[in-house]
Design a protein around this motif. Structure first.
Motif, PDB file in Angstrom:
ATOM      1  N   LYS A   1       0.856  -1.195   0.000  1.00 10.93           N
ATOM      2  CA  LYS A   1       0.000   0.000   0.000  1.00 10.93           C
ATOM      3  C   LYS A   1       0.895   1.249   0.000  1.00 10.93           C
ATOM      4  CE  LYS A   1      -3.679   2.065   2.737  1.00 10.93           C
ATOM      5  NZ  LYS A   1      -4.354   2.013   4.021  1.00 10.93           N
ATOM      6  N   VAL A   2       0.614   2.161  -0.917  1.00  7.15           N
ATOM      7  CA  VAL A   2       1.404   3.406  -0.984  1.00  7.15           C
ATOM      8  C   VAL A   2       1.048   4.293   0.212  1.00  7.15           C
ATOM      9  CG1 VAL A   2       1.860   5.496  -2.333  1.00  7.15           C
ATOM     10  CG2 VAL A   2       1.511   3.290  -3.509  1.00  7.15           C
TER      11      VAL A   2
ATOM     12  N   VAL B   1       4.440   9.734  -1.075  1.00  3.24           N
ATOM     13  CA  VAL B   1       5.252   9.848  -2.297  1.00  3.24           C
ATOM     14  C   VAL B   1       6.087  11.124  -2.198  1.00  3.24           C
ATOM     15  CG1 VAL B   1       5.239   9.987  -4.824  1.00  3.24           C
ATOM     16  CG2 VAL B   1       3.477   8.660  -3.635  1.00  3.24           C
TER      17      VAL B   1
ATOM     18  N   ILE C   1       8.877   6.310  -3.165  1.00  2.66           N
ATOM     19  CA  ILE C   1       7.523   5.904  -2.781  1.00  2.66           C
ATOM     20  C   ILE C   1       7.638   5.056  -1.508  1.00  2.66           C
ATOM     21  CG2 ILE C   1       5.441   4.684  -3.523  1.00  2.66           C
ATOM     22  CD1 ILE C   1       6.350   5.207  -6.421  1.00  2.66           C
TER      23      ILE C   1
ATOM     24  N   LEU D   1       6.133   2.590   1.080  1.00  2.00           N
ATOM     25  CA  LEU D   1       5.107   1.558   0.969  1.00  2.00           C
ATOM     26  C   LEU D   1       4.923   0.824   2.284  1.00  2.00           C
ATOM     27  CD1 LEU D   1       6.781   0.306  -2.264  1.00  2.00           C
ATOM     28  CD2 LEU D   1       4.469   1.235  -2.264  1.00  2.00           C
TER      29      LEU D   1
ATOM     30  N   ALA E   1       1.718   7.080  -8.665  1.00  2.00           N
ATOM     31  CA  ALA E   1       1.336   6.462  -7.395  1.00  2.00           C
ATOM     32  C   ALA E   1       0.749   7.530  -6.501  1.00  2.00           C
ATOM     33  CB  ALA E   1       2.543   5.819  -6.731  1.00  2.00           C
TER      34      ALA E   1
ATOM     35  N   PRO F   1      -1.030   8.141  -2.435  1.00  2.00           N
ATOM     36  CA  PRO F   1      -1.240   7.503  -1.126  1.00  2.00           C
ATOM     37  C   PRO F   1      -2.560   6.741  -1.090  1.00  2.00           C
ATOM     38  CG  PRO F   1      -0.425   9.732  -0.834  1.00  2.00           C
ATOM     39  CD  PRO F   1      -0.701   9.573  -2.295  1.00  2.00           C
TER      40      PRO F   1
ATOM     41  N   ASP G   1      -3.060   3.855  -2.704  1.00  2.00           N
ATOM     42  CA  ASP G   1      -3.063   2.893  -3.815  1.00  2.00           C
ATOM     43  C   ASP G   1      -2.471   1.569  -3.357  1.00  2.00           C
ATOM     44  OD1 ASP G   1      -3.991   4.915  -5.344  1.00  2.00           O
ATOM     45  OD2 ASP G   1      -2.183   5.152  -6.601  1.00  2.00           O
TER      46      ASP G   1
END
Lengths: 279, 379
Positions: free
Chosen positions: B307-308, B311, B320, B322, B341, B343, B345
């Motif tokens: 999950k992001v 960034v 990024i 994660l 990307a 946040p 995602d």
């Protein structure tokens, strides 16, 4: 009362207090100068202000100078000798205690500091006289140099040590890598950086030796050997006090100190505030 | 010119603190060696022992053939640049640079020639009459360098000399230092906690931790083949990503299995030491540039959805951050700017485990078991 007027009142109080302190500091000085230019009669009729300049009695100053002139030389010898002796001992001592770690370092330091609590002055008069006498130094200026020089060194070590510890140790390390031994580090790094403090200590020691009355009074016999404070007592007549001559003598005795202070005032102030603010 | 040999070096302070433990290091003639590590790792203590500013508790130090243990700092023929520059504040720039030469009783014309030469080299020609307090940080640093240069010592010692400068000046001075050392062709030992300085300046770097030398190698080797987990974590910005799991095997396929059941297939070539760690806790380390978004991923990567979180756009690339289920720390990916990307995602992240490392155990200094057989700690 508004905030601003409250502030103004506080400022006014501060200035009034300062003026009061200055007044009491300068009045004796003013009286000394004024009376030094009067005969006893003039002093009796007009004790609080100058007479007309044409009536100023310069003879007091001539008499004063003739009386205290050579005492000044003696005092200079004692005070300068005492300062040199004090600094010659206390500078290397402070350097070693401040810079080097060795077993018993703190013990040495506190033992030295403990001597500050030993009774001095009047309480030690007899023993001090016996000691000086056994050294054959009675009626010798060297005795005063020795006593003032050594007496002042403990407080000098106390102040200097703190100051030297504040000098970044990298400077000494850098100097040692550059090829400087201990003496060179003291001479080229420590001394120039401690100038204000050493200057202050020198002045304080000078004043102490200059103003000392008890020791010269006890140890010195010949008139030619007397220092200023004892010499000034000679101006004090047995039956009639010649106020004008006495005050002229005091004024002449103060001149070297005033000159010294004028030349070193910046140093003195810097030294007293050294370390207060990180610079 | 001479190399420096450090043999079984120990430093134990009076309070019992063991600052340097059995350090062995050979610094070659004319080499730029960087000692790098976190605060308290013993790097500065080692440097100060070389300089003679700290007593040696055990072992020995040699410059060339000469044993230095009992030699006073002034007789070691080394020059040191301090973090605080240690310029003599009451001396002018000229006097600062000439001080060491004057102590060596060098004739005045010779001193003048050497100072002028160093001043020219460091662009200090019109600053010679100034006091250190009248100079900028960068100029002071140059004076400190000049003071070292004029001595023409056997070795330069640098104790974090750039850490008081701002980022821009640090970059400029890094370049000047390196070019100066190349021109002067003198052995240099440089202490820093900044791994960028270590990577850019050193011919070789020595990574230290808890008083011990962890690895000695050229910067690229240290980066690509970290000897243990500490070296892997300390060298590299952003740092290497670590995930803890168990080493499992299915046929010829080795994997790192995580607490939540995710499996990362291991693509490393070196597998000699994998068998002895089968079923044990291991740490998989992958650098941010070896994590890929799906659209730019090479073939053969292990894939895991993440999950992001955040960034960070850096211009020519982006970081990024994660979140991986079951892993406390965030995992960082260095991605090209075209990767989209946001946040929140969920991104199928491709881990290039062939370029990653596996560490036996979860402790800070766990050895890297994916290094080639016989890989030396010092090279």
């Amino acid at each position: 009362m508004t905030h601003q007027s409250h502030l103004r009142f506080k400022e006014w109080c501060k200035h009034a207090l300062l003026c009061c302190v200055l007044f009491f500091a300068f009045v004796p000085f003013f009286l000394m100068l004024m009376i030094s230019l009067k005969t006893n009669d003039q002093y009796t009729t007009n004790p609080w202000w100058f007479d007309a300049p044409s009536q100023w009695c310069w003879a007091n100053w001539t008499k004063g100078w003739n009386t205290v002139g050579h005492y000044i030389t003696n005092s200079i010898v004692v005070a300068v000798g005492s300062v040199l002796l004090c600094l010659t001992i206390s500078i290397p001592t402070s350097y070693v205690i401040a810079r080097y770690r060795f077993p018993g370092r703190e013990l040495v330091y506190y033992a030295l500091m403990a001597t500050m609590f030993l009774p001095g002055g009047a309480a030690a008069l007899v023993t001090t006289f016996k000691l000086i006498s056994s050294m054959g130094l009675v009626n010798n200026l060297a005795a005063l140099v020795l006593l003032s020089g050594i007496g002042g060194q403990v407080s000098c070590v106390f102040i200097l040590r703190q100051f030297i510890e504040e000098i970044p140790k990298e400077l000494f390390e850098s100097a040692s890598i550059d090829g400087a031994g201990h003496l060179r580090q003291m001479w080229s790094i420590m001394l120039p950086l401690s100038g204000p403090v050493i200057g202050t200590l020198a002045i304080m020691n000078f004043l102490g030796a200059w103003n000392d009355l008890i020791m010269p009074l006890i140890l010195l016999r010949d008139d030619q050997m007397l220092t200023i404070p004892v010499g000034l007592m000679r101006l004090d007549g047995e039956y009639v006090k010649m106020w004008g001559e006495l005050m002229a003598g005091y004024s002449i005795a103060a001149i070297p100190l005033v000159i010294l202070f004028l030349f070193t005032i910046r140093l003195f102030v810097r030294g007293l505030t050294a370390g207060a603010v990180k610079g | 010119m001479a190399g420096i040999l450090i043999k079984d070096l120990q430093k134990i302070y009076d309070n019992g603190y063991h600052a340097v433990k059995d350090a062995n290091l050979e610094i070659r003639d004319r080499e730029f060696m960087v000692l790098v590590g976190p605060s308290g790792c013993g790097k500065t203590t080692t440097l100060r022992m070389i300089a003679g500013l700290e007593d040696i508790s055990g072992g020995e130090i040699r410059i060339g053939e000469r044993r230095l243990n009992e030699v006073a700092p002034k007789d070691r023929d080394i020059a040191m640049v301090f973090q605080s520059y240690a310029l003599y504040p009451h001396m002018s720039v000229y006097e600062n640079m000439a001080f060491a030469l004057r102590l060596r009783k060098m004739p005045k014309p010779e001193i003048h020639a050497k100072v002028m030469e160093a001043a020219k080299m460091l662009s200090l020609g019109n600053q010679l009459e100034k006091l250190p307090k009248q100079l900028s940080g960068g100029q002071r640093q140059r004076v400190a360098l000049g003071r070292a240069i004029v001595r023409q010592p056997k070795a330069f010692l640098f104790d974090e000399p750039l850490s008081n400068l701002d980022a821009k000046l640090r970059g400029e001075m890094r370049y000047e230092l390196k070019s100066l050392q190349t021109r002067l062709a003198t052995t240099a030992v440089y202490v820093t906690h900044d791994q960028i300085e270590a990577m850019t300046l050193g011919d070789r770097i020595t990574v230290m931790s808890v008083g011990e030398i962890q690895q000695v190698a050229p910067p690229t080797v240290v980066y690509e083949f970290p000897y243990n987990r500490f070296v892997a974590s300390f060298i590299g910005t952003p740092p290497m990503n670590f995930v803890t799991g168990k080493l499992v095997r299915e046929g010829d396929t080795w994997s790192c299995e995580m607490a939540k059941g995710q499996r990362f297939t291991l693509g490393m070539k070196e597998r000699g030491k994998l068998a002895e760690n089968l079923g044990k806790d291991v740490v998989l380390g992958v650098r941010p540039e070896h994590l890929h978004a799906p659209q730019v991923a090479p073939a053969g990567c292990a894939v895991c959805p993440m999950k992001v979180d955040v960034v960070e756009h850096m211009g020519d690339h982006q970081y990024i951050y994660l979140l991986l289920d079951g892993v406390e720390d965030t995992v960082i990916m260095k991605a090209p700017p075209q990767v989209k990307a946001a946040p929140g995602d969920i991104m199928p992240v491709h881990l290039d485990t062939a370029a990653g490392h596996l560490f036996a155990g979860t402790h800070e200094h766990a050895p890297n078991i994916t290094l080639p057989a016989g890989f030396p700690r010092q090279q």
